[in-house]
Write a protein that holds these residues in place. Structure first.
Motif, PDB file in Angstrom:
ATOM      1  N   ALA A   1      -1.805  -6.704   3.302  1.00 18.43           N
ATOM      2  CA  ALA A   1      -2.097  -5.376   2.761  1.00 18.43           C
ATOM      3  C   ALA A   1      -2.230  -4.368   3.894  1.00 18.43           C
ATOM      4  O   ALA A   1      -2.779  -4.673   4.951  1.00 18.43           O
ATOM      5  N   GLY A   2      -1.716  -3.174   3.652  1.00 16.30           N
ATOM      6  CA  GLY A   2      -1.830  -2.115   4.637  1.00 16.30           C
ATOM      7  C   GLY A   2      -1.638  -0.756   3.997  1.00 16.30           C
ATOM      8  O   GLY A   2      -1.084  -0.642   2.907  1.00 16.30           O
ATOM      9  N   GLN A   3      -2.109   0.246   4.696  1.00 17.42           N
ATOM     10  CA  GLN A   3      -1.896   1.614   4.212  1.00 17.42           C
ATOM     11  C   GLN A   3      -1.442   2.475   5.374  1.00 17.42           C
ATOM     12  O   GLN A   3      -1.786   2.232   6.516  1.00 17.42           O
TER      13      GLN A   3
ATOM     14  N   LEU B   1       5.052  -1.119   7.992  1.00 15.68           N
ATOM     15  CA  LEU B   1       4.575  -1.924   6.861  1.00 15.68           C
ATOM     16  C   LEU B   1       5.748  -2.488   6.065  1.00 15.68           C
ATOM     17  O   LEU B   1       5.708  -3.636   5.618  1.00 15.68           O
ATOM     18  N   GLU B   2       6.799  -1.698   5.898  1.00 11.01           N
ATOM     19  CA  GLU B   2       7.970  -2.192   5.180  1.00 11.01           C
ATOM     20  C   GLU B   2       8.674  -3.300   5.958  1.00 11.01           C
ATOM     21  O   GLU B   2       9.289  -4.179   5.364  1.00 11.01           O
TER      22      GLU B   2
ATOM     23  N   VAL C   1       3.846  -8.449   0.368  1.00  9.02           N
ATOM     24  CA  VAL C   1       3.275  -7.298   1.065  1.00  9.02           C
ATOM     25  C   VAL C   1       2.882  -6.262   0.021  1.00  9.02           C
ATOM     26  O   VAL C   1       3.656  -5.970  -0.891  1.00  9.02           O
ATOM     27  N   VAL C   2       1.686  -5.732   0.154  1.00  4.80           N
ATOM     28  CA  VAL C   2       1.205  -4.668  -0.726  1.00  4.80           C
ATOM     29  C   VAL C   2       0.777  -3.520   0.175  1.00  4.80           C
ATOM     30  O   VAL C   2      -0.037  -3.713   1.076  1.00  4.80           O
TER      31      VAL C   2
ATOM     32  N   VAL D   1       5.226  -4.796  -2.928  1.00  5.64           N
ATOM     33  CA  VAL D   1       5.104  -3.597  -3.755  1.00  5.64           C
ATOM     34  C   VAL D   1       4.508  -2.440  -2.965  1.00  5.64           C
ATOM     35  O   VAL D   1       3.727  -2.626  -2.040  1.00  5.64           O
ATOM     36  N   LEU D   2       4.902  -1.259  -3.377  1.00  2.00           N
ATOM     37  CA  LEU D   2       4.352  -0.011  -2.861  1.00  2.00           C
ATOM     38  C   LEU D   2       3.613   0.655  -4.011  1.00  2.00           C
ATOM     39  O   LEU D   2       4.161   0.811  -5.104  1.00  2.00           O
TER      40      LEU D   2
END
Length: 193
Positions: A96-98, A108-109, A129-130, A160-161
């Motif tokens: 998870a990341g923002q 992140l992608e 990956v979220v 998912v994004l």
């Protein structure tokens, strides 16, 4: 989910995770691994696996606390190597990341590469990956917990994004090559994709 390993360092965030998890599943046990050197993480993973047995899921949340973990994936690579070495078989591994900017979003992608390439190394583990845009949350873990819990319970983990209240799933779209385009490729050639 009975046993979760959560990569989260800040004691306040760890407590917030425990409190939020109780609302979803009071019986789920969680063990935390804080950021340390590689040897400390490997030892912690081995000790946790020895004490709790089968791990249902692992959540990599260091990037939520430490912005450097978005671009530097060395700790993440070390974690995956350790999981393979100690023959751990978590059912799911969620990253998870923002992001605050488009460069961090690209990093992140790029984590999707783990999702799509670890099947041979970790055949019993689904990687997903979220990620989402940073919202400047005061209660970081409380805001993330509904998303994490929902994604952990998806029948098939997916990258998912989350953006503006919507969930976007990354998918591979196969394309069919024309025979003429393949014929123009030569062995040993260099191509820009």
């Amino acid at each position: 989910m009975k046993n979760i390993i959560c990569f989260l360092s800040n004691p306040k965030n760890q407590q917030e995770f425990i409190d939020s998890l109780k609302a979803f599943s009071p019986d789920t046990k969680v063990a935390f691994i804080a950021q340390t050197d590689d040897r400390g993480t490997a030892d912690a993973l081995q000790n946790i696996q020895d004490s709790i047995g089968q791990v249902d899921a692992m959540l990599y949340l260091w990037a939520l606390e430490d912005h450097n973990c978005i671009q530097d994936v060395s700790a993440l690579v070390s974690i995956f190597q350790t999981i393979a070495r100690i023959k751990s078989k978590p059912g799911k591994f969620m990253l998870a990341g923002q992001f605050d900017n488009s460069l961090d979003r690209c990093y992140l992608e790029s984590w999707m590469g783990f999702e799509r390439s670890l099947g041979m190394t970790l055949p019993h583990t689904s990687v997903a990956v979220v990620y989402r845009e940073s919202g400047g949350e005061e209660k970081l873990i409380q805001d993330w917990m509904p998303i994490l819990w929902a994604e952990l319970h998806m029948p098939q983990p997916q990258t998912v994004l989350y953006q503006k209240g919507k969930r976007f799933v990354h998918k591979i779209k196969p394309i069919k090559f024309q025979t003429s385009s393949i014929a123009s490729l030569r062995s040993g050639g260099t191509y820009l994709i």
